[in-house]
Design a protein around this motif. Structure first.
Motif, PDB file in Angstrom:
ATOM      1  N   LEU A  35      75.268  78.632  54.409  1.00  0.00           N
ATOM      2  CA  LEU A  35      73.892  79.061  54.166  1.00  0.00           C
ATOM      3  C   LEU A  35      73.909  80.576  53.925  1.00  0.00           C
ATOM      4  N   HIS A  36      72.836  81.047  53.297  1.00  0.00           N
ATOM      5  CA  HIS A  36      72.773  82.466  52.930  1.00  0.00           C
ATOM      6  C   HIS A  36      73.115  83.394  54.107  1.00  0.00           C
ATOM      7  N   GLY A  37      72.443  83.193  55.221  1.00  0.00           N
ATOM      8  CA  GLY A  37      72.638  84.092  56.364  1.00  0.00           C
ATOM      9  C   GLY A  37      74.038  84.020  56.954  1.00  0.00           C
ATOM     10  N   GLY A  86      75.332  94.246  53.778  1.00  0.00           N
ATOM     11  CA  GLY A  86      75.891  92.917  54.063  1.00  0.00           C
ATOM     12  C   GLY A  86      75.831  91.968  52.880  1.00  0.00           C
ATOM     13  N   HIS A  87      75.127  92.371  51.822  1.00  0.00           N
ATOM     14  CA  HIS A  87      74.866  91.452  50.718  1.00  0.00           C
ATOM     15  C   HIS A  87      75.840  91.585  49.552  1.00  0.00           C
ATOM     16  N   THR A  88      76.579  92.687  49.455  1.00  0.00           N
ATOM     17  CA  THR A  88      77.510  92.812  48.318  1.00  0.00           C
ATOM     18  C   THR A  88      78.647  91.806  48.510  1.00  0.00           C
ATOM     19  N   VAL A  97      60.547  86.821  57.258  1.00  0.00           N
ATOM     20  CA  VAL A  97      60.928  88.217  57.510  1.00  0.00           C
ATOM     21  C   VAL A  97      61.403  88.932  56.252  1.00  0.00           C
ATOM     22  N   ASP A  98      61.671  88.185  55.189  1.00  0.00           N
ATOM     23  CA  ASP A  98      62.312  88.832  54.047  1.00  0.00           C
ATOM     24  C   ASP A  98      61.631  88.491  52.722  1.00  0.00           C
ATOM     25  N   ALA A  99      61.787  87.216  52.266  1.00  0.00           N
ATOM     26  CA  ALA A  99      61.404  86.888  50.896  1.00  0.00           C
ATOM     27  C   ALA A  99      59.921  87.090  50.585  1.00  0.00           C
ATOM     28  N   ALA A 138      69.899  86.240  60.323  1.00  0.00           N
ATOM     29  CA  ALA A 138      70.815  87.280  59.812  1.00  0.00           C
ATOM     30  C   ALA A 138      70.031  88.435  59.181  1.00  0.00           C
ATOM     31  N   GLU A 139      68.887  88.117  58.567  1.00  0.00           N
ATOM     32  CA  GLU A 139      68.098  89.202  57.956  1.00  0.00           C
ATOM     33  C   GLU A 139      67.443  90.067  59.040  1.00  0.00           C
ATOM     34  N   ILE A 140      67.143  89.436  60.173  1.00  0.00           N
ATOM     35  CA  ILE A 140      66.573  90.204  61.291  1.00  0.00           C
ATOM     36  C   ILE A 140      67.629  91.167  61.836  1.00  0.00           C
ATOM     37  N   ALA A 192      76.734  83.573  55.207  1.00  0.00           N
ATOM     38  CA  ALA A 192      77.554  84.415  54.335  1.00  0.00           C
ATOM     39  C   ALA A 192      77.245  85.897  54.572  1.00  0.00           C
ATOM     40  N   ILE A 193      75.984  86.194  54.818  1.00  0.00           N
ATOM     41  CA  ILE A 193      75.592  87.591  55.051  1.00  0.00           C
ATOM     42  C   ILE A 193      76.221  88.111  56.350  1.00  0.00           C
ATOM     43  N   ALA A 194      76.399  87.235  57.326  1.00  0.00           N
ATOM     44  CA  ALA A 194      77.061  87.646  58.571  1.00  0.00           C
ATOM     45  C   ALA A 194      78.484  88.113  58.260  1.00  0.00           C
TER      46      ALA A 194
END
Ligand SMILES: NC(=O)c1ccc[n+]([C@@H]2O[C@H](COP(=O)([O-])OP(=O)(O)OC[C@H]3O[C@@H](n4cnc5c(N)ncnc54)[C@H](O)[C@@H]3O)[C@@H](O)[C@H]2O)c1
Ligand SMILES: [Zn+2]
Length: 354
Positions: free
Chosen positions: A254-256, A235-237, A128-130, A176-178, A258-260
């Motif tokens: 995991l990345h998501g 959500g990424h800063t 969905v992202d990269a 999380a990206e969704i 942390a993004i949460a």
């Protein structure tokens, strides 16, 4: 289902099979380079192996994981390409998650000034992202994605069937990206997602298609991240800083995950300093906590987190840049927040765990 990216390449959302490989064969490449990591060789290669046929093939397998998204691994890839006699008229197939997509694309995009490549993303995050948006690269001096380039693939083949072997924690991370895509651009999808109790039962091809389409539209409007593409940083800063901080700890996130945390704290900032309503903040908070649980962020880390945010390459000035939400489905870029407000947003997040 195929989504076109500005007429330049297509994102095919379907089981990878004879059709895609027939399309590739028609392009009459001199040969294919198949790049994967040890895990995707084991779990994903069997899904496509039977379609490889008799086209000359150079298989390159690298160790799995972000810590191998590195110049040494790239050097190994380029060496293998040379040894295999790969020339300008070859095509690289990158079979794996975001690490393989970013690094395989970078290796292809720079080999002999650039050869064609196709992305075959195998994690939810990469689907969905990269794999969409043309950003390729590797980590350097511990700084993520600090060496790289923009280049488009010839195609992206998104097959949700690969998710069958992906650990559940990785699926939740990619999810999380969704959530992020829905929050910045698709109120309708956000309201549908909010009703989902268990993501394991989702109709992945449909959810992925919608989410990829959001990213596709954003990057089409702003391919080089001068303006609206920054919406994708929601959500990424704070999330990136939290991810980096936890990187060196036992309980790494995991990345998501942390993004949460980033989406909750940045929604709080959007409410406190912007237009996001209290009700919308509560919804986002409740949903993220339901899917990701709560992870205490030690207060002693706050100054470290602020330093990490200041170093973030997206900040051209002293002020820390943010993308805020005006309401679910609408983002606003080029916002800033003070260190004090950021600290308070983290304290707010911590208070949710008690
Ligand atoms: N280019 C961009 O726009 C962009 C956007 C977001 C993230 N990224 C990058 O993506 C990377 C993270 O991607 P990721 O989360 O996919 O990580 P990853 O590529 O490391 O994959 C996670 C793990 O899952 C394994 N795996 C992959 N597919 C599998 C499958 N189907 N079954 C079982 N195991 C499988 C991998 O071997 C790996 O161990 C980061 O380096 C990040 O910088 C890039
Ligand atoms: Zn992300």
């Amino acid at each position: 289902m195929e989504l076109s990216v500005g007429g330049e390449y297509g994102i095919v959302i379907d089981a990878v099979g004879a059709e895609q490989f027939a399309w590739l064969r028609e392009r009459a490449y001199a040969g294919w380079v198949l790049i994967m990591d040890e895990e995707t060789e084991r779990y994903c290669l069997p899904r496509i192996e039977r379609y490889l046929g008799s086209t000359p093939l150079v298989k390159i397998v690298v160790p799995a994981g972000e810590r191998h998204k590195h110049l040494d691994t790239c050097k190994f890839i380029w060496e293998e390409m040379f040894r295999g006699g790969v020339g300008r008229r070859w095509c690289c197939l990158n079979l794996g998650g975001g690490v393989i997509g970013d690094m395989g694309g970078f290796a292809a995009g720079t080999f002999k000034r650039g050869i064609d490549f196709v992305q075959i993303p195998t994690t939810l995050l990469s689907q969905v992202d990269a794999s969409v948006g043309g950003k390729l690269g590797i980590d350097f001096y511990e700084v993520k994605n600090s060496i790289g380039l923009f280049a488009n693939p010839q195609a992206v083949w998104v097959d949700a069937g690969f998710l069958g072997t992906l650990p559940e924690r990785e699926i939740r991370s990619g999810y999380a990206e969704i959530i992020k895509h829905a929050l910045i651009a698709d109120e309708q999808q956000w309201s549908e997602l909010r009703d989902i109790k268990d993501i394991r039962g989702l109709d992945w091809p449909a959810v992925i298609e919608r989410s990829v389409d959001i990213k596709r539209q954003v990057v089409l409007k702003d391919p080089f991240e001068r303006g609206i593409r920054k919406a994708l940083n929601f959500g990424h800063t704070i999330g990136h800083a939290v991810e980096s901080y936890f990187l060196h700890r036992e309980d790494r996130l995991l990345h998501g995950e942390a993004i949460a945390i980033g989406m909750i704290t940045e929604s709080w900032l959007s409410h406190e300093t912007g237009d996001l309503s209290a009700a919308a903040l509560d919804d986002i908070r409740d949903y993220c906590l339901r899917v990701y649980g709560h992870q205490h962020v030690p207060e002693a880390s706050f100054p470290v987190l602020l330093d990490l945010m200041r170093q973030d390459k997206k900040n051209d000035t002293e002020a820390i840049n943010f993308t805020f939400l005006e309401k679910p489905g609408e983002a606003v870029v080029n916002k800033t927040a003070t260190a004090d407000m950021i600290t308070r947003s983290l304290a707010y997040y911590n208070s949710l765990g008690s």
